[in-house]
Design a protein around this motif. Structure first.
Motif, PDB file in Angstrom:
ATOM      1  N   SER A  46     -53.206 -10.209 -76.470  1.00  0.00           N
ATOM      2  CA  SER A  46     -53.043 -10.799 -75.361  1.00  0.00           C
ATOM      3  C   SER A  46     -52.632 -12.285 -75.572  1.00  0.00           C
ATOM      4  CB  SER A  46     -54.261 -10.837 -74.454  1.00  0.00           C
ATOM      5  OG  SER A  46     -55.337 -11.508 -75.025  1.00  0.00           O
ATOM      6  N   LEU A  47     -52.975 -13.314 -76.427  1.00  0.00           N
ATOM      7  CA  LEU A  47     -52.445 -14.347 -76.669  1.00  0.00           C
ATOM      8  C   LEU A  47     -51.024 -14.755 -76.834  1.00  0.00           C
ATOM      9  CD1 LEU A  47     -53.453 -17.262 -76.962  1.00  0.00           C
ATOM     10  CD2 LEU A  47     -53.786 -17.034 -79.506  1.00  0.00           C
ATOM     11  N   PRO A  48     -50.373 -13.978 -77.634  1.00  0.00           N
ATOM     12  CA  PRO A  48     -48.839 -14.156 -77.361  1.00  0.00           C
ATOM     13  C   PRO A  48     -48.315 -13.622 -75.970  1.00  0.00           C
ATOM     14  CG  PRO A  48     -49.331 -12.501 -79.317  1.00  0.00           C
ATOM     15  CD  PRO A  48     -50.550 -12.914 -78.565  1.00  0.00           C
ATOM     16  N   VAL A  49     -48.802 -12.760 -75.323  1.00  0.00           N
ATOM     17  CA  VAL A  49     -48.413 -12.840 -73.934  1.00  0.00           C
ATOM     18  C   VAL A  49     -48.722 -14.188 -72.985  1.00  0.00           C
ATOM     19  CG1 VAL A  49     -48.832 -11.387 -71.723  1.00  0.00           C
ATOM     20  CG2 VAL A  49     -48.657 -10.325 -73.922  1.00  0.00           C
ATOM     21  N   VAL A  50     -49.927 -14.585 -73.337  1.00  0.00           N
ATOM     22  CA  VAL A  50     -50.146 -15.882 -72.509  1.00  0.00           C
ATOM     23  C   VAL A  50     -49.324 -16.969 -72.832  1.00  0.00           C
ATOM     24  CG1 VAL A  50     -52.012 -17.609 -72.065  1.00  0.00           C
ATOM     25  CG2 VAL A  50     -52.615 -15.281 -71.808  1.00  0.00           C
ATOM     26  N   LEU A  51     -49.126 -17.063 -74.004  1.00  0.00           N
ATOM     27  CA  LEU A  51     -47.946 -18.150 -74.476  1.00  0.00           C
ATOM     28  C   LEU A  51     -46.951 -18.060 -74.300  1.00  0.00           C
ATOM     29  CD1 LEU A  51     -49.987 -19.076 -77.971  1.00  0.00           C
ATOM     30  CD2 LEU A  51     -50.152 -20.256 -75.778  1.00  0.00           C
ATOM     31  N   ASN A  52     -46.262 -16.756 -74.270  1.00  0.00           N
ATOM     32  CA  ASN A  52     -45.166 -16.458 -73.721  1.00  0.00           C
ATOM     33  C   ASN A  52     -44.707 -16.923 -72.480  1.00  0.00           C
ATOM     34  OD1 ASN A  52     -42.799 -14.876 -72.409  1.00  0.00           O
ATOM     35  ND2 ASN A  52     -42.411 -14.076 -74.529  1.00  0.00           N
ATOM     36  N   ALA A  53     -45.695 -16.411 -71.553  1.00  0.00           N
ATOM     37  CA  ALA A  53     -45.884 -16.896 -70.184  1.00  0.00           C
ATOM     38  C   ALA A  53     -45.787 -18.278 -69.838  1.00  0.00           C
ATOM     39  CB  ALA A  53     -46.742 -15.838 -69.294  1.00  0.00           C
ATOM     40  N   TYR A  54     -46.659 -18.860 -70.638  1.00  0.00           N
ATOM     41  CA  TYR A  54     -46.798 -20.458 -70.430  1.00  0.00           C
ATOM     42  C   TYR A  54     -45.803 -21.094 -70.923  1.00  0.00           C
ATOM     43  CZ  TYR A  54     -48.301 -25.141 -71.583  1.00  0.00           C
ATOM     44  OH  TYR A  54     -48.454 -26.423 -71.732  1.00  0.00           O
ATOM     45  N   ALA A  55     -44.778 -20.464 -71.912  1.00  0.00           N
ATOM     46  CA  ALA A  55     -43.499 -21.319 -72.480  1.00  0.00           C
ATOM     47  C   ALA A  55     -42.849 -21.201 -71.201  1.00  0.00           C
ATOM     48  CB  ALA A  55     -43.174 -20.673 -73.738  1.00  0.00           C
ATOM     49  N   ARG A  56     -42.640 -19.833 -70.586  1.00  0.00           N
ATOM     50  CA  ARG A  56     -41.542 -19.698 -69.426  1.00  0.00           C
ATOM     51  C   ARG A  56     -41.878 -20.799 -68.047  1.00  0.00           C
ATOM     52  NH1 ARG A  56     -38.778 -14.865 -69.988  1.00  0.00           N
ATOM     53  NH2 ARG A  56     -39.280 -13.654 -71.508  1.00  0.00           N
ATOM     54  N   ALA A  57     -43.237 -20.934 -68.145  1.00  0.00           N
ATOM     55  CA  ALA A  57     -43.754 -21.917 -66.878  1.00  0.00           C
ATOM     56  C   ALA A  57     -43.431 -23.402 -67.267  1.00  0.00           C
ATOM     57  CB  ALA A  57     -45.374 -21.781 -66.735  1.00  0.00           C
ATOM     58  N   VAL A  58     -43.368 -23.676 -68.558  1.00  0.00           N
ATOM     59  CA  VAL A  58     -43.097 -25.098 -69.015  1.00  0.00           C
ATOM     60  C   VAL A  58     -41.659 -25.227 -68.820  1.00  0.00           C
ATOM     61  CG1 VAL A  58     -42.980 -26.490 -70.896  1.00  0.00           C
ATOM     62  CG2 VAL A  58     -44.925 -25.201 -70.541  1.00  0.00           C
ATOM     63  N   ALA A  59     -40.807 -24.264 -69.020  1.00  0.00           N
ATOM     64  CA  ALA A  59     -39.394 -24.306 -68.872  1.00  0.00           C
ATOM     65  C   ALA A  59     -38.956 -24.329 -67.627  1.00  0.00           C
ATOM     66  CB  ALA A  59     -38.558 -23.088 -69.281  1.00  0.00           C
ATOM     67  N   GLU A  60     -39.720 -23.679 -66.654  1.00  0.00           N
ATOM     68  CA  GLU A  60     -39.345 -23.730 -65.230  1.00  0.00           C
ATOM     69  C   GLU A  60     -39.803 -25.146 -64.552  1.00  0.00           C
ATOM     70  OE1 GLU A  60     -40.360 -23.612 -61.018  1.00  0.00           O
ATOM     71  OE2 GLU A  60     -41.984 -23.779 -62.415  1.00  0.00           O
ATOM     72  N   ARG A  61     -40.710 -25.728 -65.047  1.00  0.00           N
ATOM     73  CA  ARG A  61     -41.257 -27.091 -64.639  1.00  0.00           C
ATOM     74  C   ARG A  61     -40.338 -28.029 -65.027  1.00  0.00           C
ATOM     75  NH1 ARG A  61     -47.966 -28.031 -64.525  1.00  0.00           N
ATOM     76  NH2 ARG A  61     -48.284 -27.165 -62.627  1.00  0.00           N
ATOM     77  N   GLY A  62     -39.807 -28.139 -66.297  1.00  0.00           N
ATOM     78  CA  GLY A  62     -39.289 -29.073 -66.995  1.00  0.00           C
ATOM     79  C   GLY A  62     -40.093 -29.995 -68.044  1.00  0.00           C
ATOM     80  N   GLU A  63     -41.536 -30.011 -67.694  1.00  0.00           N
ATOM     81  CA  GLU A  63     -42.256 -30.563 -68.724  1.00  0.00           C
ATOM     82  C   GLU A  63     -43.614 -30.308 -68.288  1.00  0.00           C
ATOM     83  OE1 GLU A  63     -44.606 -32.898 -67.614  1.00  0.00           O
ATOM     84  OE2 GLU A  63     -44.192 -32.602 -65.479  1.00  0.00           O
ATOM     85  N   ASP A  64     -44.675 -30.487 -69.346  1.00  0.00           N
ATOM     86  CA  ASP A  64     -45.990 -30.318 -69.020  1.00  0.00           C
ATOM     87  C   ASP A  64     -46.749 -31.154 -69.508  1.00  0.00           C
ATOM     88  OD1 ASP A  64     -48.259 -28.870 -67.914  1.00  0.00           O
ATOM     89  OD2 ASP A  64     -48.549 -27.873 -69.704  1.00  0.00           O
ATOM     90  N   GLY A  65     -46.789 -32.648 -69.300  1.00  0.00           N
ATOM     91  CA  GLY A  65     -47.815 -33.518 -69.424  1.00  0.00           C
ATOM     92  C   GLY A  65     -47.396 -33.798 -71.190  1.00  0.00           C
ATOM     93  N   GLY A  66     -46.185 -33.747 -71.515  1.00  0.00           N
ATOM     94  CA  GLY A  66     -45.861 -33.942 -73.023  1.00  0.00           C
ATOM     95  C   GLY A  66     -45.482 -32.688 -73.734  1.00  0.00           C
ATOM     96  N   ILE A  67     -46.079 -31.647 -73.269  1.00  0.00           N
ATOM     97  CA  ILE A  67     -45.638 -30.360 -73.992  1.00  0.00           C
ATOM     98  C   ILE A  67     -44.220 -30.034 -73.773  1.00  0.00           C
ATOM     99  CG2 ILE A  67     -46.508 -28.126 -74.548  1.00  0.00           C
ATOM    100  CD1 ILE A  67     -48.376 -30.178 -75.607  1.00  0.00           C
ATOM    101  N   GLY A  68     -43.582 -29.900 -74.711  1.00  0.00           N
ATOM    102  CA  GLY A  68     -42.013 -29.596 -74.069  1.00  0.00           C
ATOM    103  C   GLY A  68     -41.829 -28.116 -74.551  1.00  0.00           C
ATOM    104  N   ILE A  69     -40.656 -27.617 -74.032  1.00  0.00           N
ATOM    105  CA  ILE A  69     -40.446 -26.142 -74.110  1.00  0.00           C
ATOM    106  C   ILE A  69     -40.321 -25.598 -75.690  1.00  0.00           C
ATOM    107  CG2 ILE A  69     -37.987 -26.579 -73.833  1.00  0.00           C
ATOM    108  CD1 ILE A  69     -40.036 -23.189 -73.048  1.00  0.00           C
TER     109      ILE A  69
END
Length: 217
Positions: free
Chosen positions: A162-185
């Motif tokens: 499950s962890l790779p799934v969560v981190l993959n979805a998180y990376a997609r969400a970061v890309a959609e937002r454009g940023e996440d408090g300093g965590i880049g895509i």
């Protein structure tokens, strides 16, 4: 981890409120879409042991076309268990030639190919045409269907790590937002790929070394 738990794990990483259903908010629905994409990508990245399933076709005389499966399925290996030989997949063009240009034969099958669909079922065509009852066994990777984002599939478990799934979805969400408090895509994507590689390595350790083919890239 369930589908809903994965959605909430992504939401927490985004510092968003968690939800009680995948369709609670428009944003949770979007994250649900990302989780579905992540499950698809992770499942297709490797022939996971947890997704492998044995499917058996029982032949009948004079019948060479059989319903196979409704799910998205990859065949790893196929055998004619009755005759104790390996089945070989052939392209449609070769199967077409064997059927119509050569003299068709009825015998124990040793070739197979895919031939369209019957409703929701993919179909497998055998050659030669069977003359009786035989067991054709397929070792497959059976991919899970996409989860509905209406609450009905919220309790469904994610089968692959499950962890790779969560981190993959998180990376997609970061890309959609454009940023996440300093965590880049780039960082989010690197974390996902590192975690996926680790999970694949662990799963591969369960198999015999001769089952793997390594290529220089």
């Amino acid at each position: 981890m369930t589908f809903l738990e994965a959605i909430n794990s992504v939401l927490r990483r985004l510092r968003e409120d968690t939800v009680t259903s995948s369709n609670s908010t428009d944003y949770s629905k979007l994250i649900g879409d990302f989780v579905n994409q992540a499950i698809h990508e992770c499942e297709h990245a490797w022939d996971w042991n947890c997704l492998q399933e044995l499917i058996t076709i029982t032949t009948a005389a004079s019948d060479d076309l059989y319903d196979f499966h409704t799910a998205d399925t990859k065949i790893i290996y196929a055998i004619n268990d009755t005759k104790d030989w390996v089945m070989r997949v052939i392209p449609d063009s070769m199967h077409f030639r064997l059927e119509y240009l050569d003299t068709p034969i009825n015998d124990s099958p040793y070739y197979y190919s895919f031939r369209g669909k019957n409703g929701n079922y993919s179909q497998i065509k055998l050659y030669p045409t069977p003359t009786g009852v035989e067991s054709i066994r397929f070792l497959t990777v059976k991919y899970t269907p996409e989860k509905a984002i209406d609450g009905t599939d919220d309790s469904d478990s994610i089968v692959v790590p499950s962890l790779p799934v969560v981190l993959n979805a998180y990376a997609r969400a970061v890309a959609e937002r454009g940023e996440d408090g300093g965590i880049g895509i780039n960082k989010a994507d690197m974390d996902y790929r590192t975690t996926l590689a680790d999970a694949i390595s662990m799963d591969a350790s369960l198999n015999h070394p001769l089952e793997h083919s390594w290529h220089v890239i």
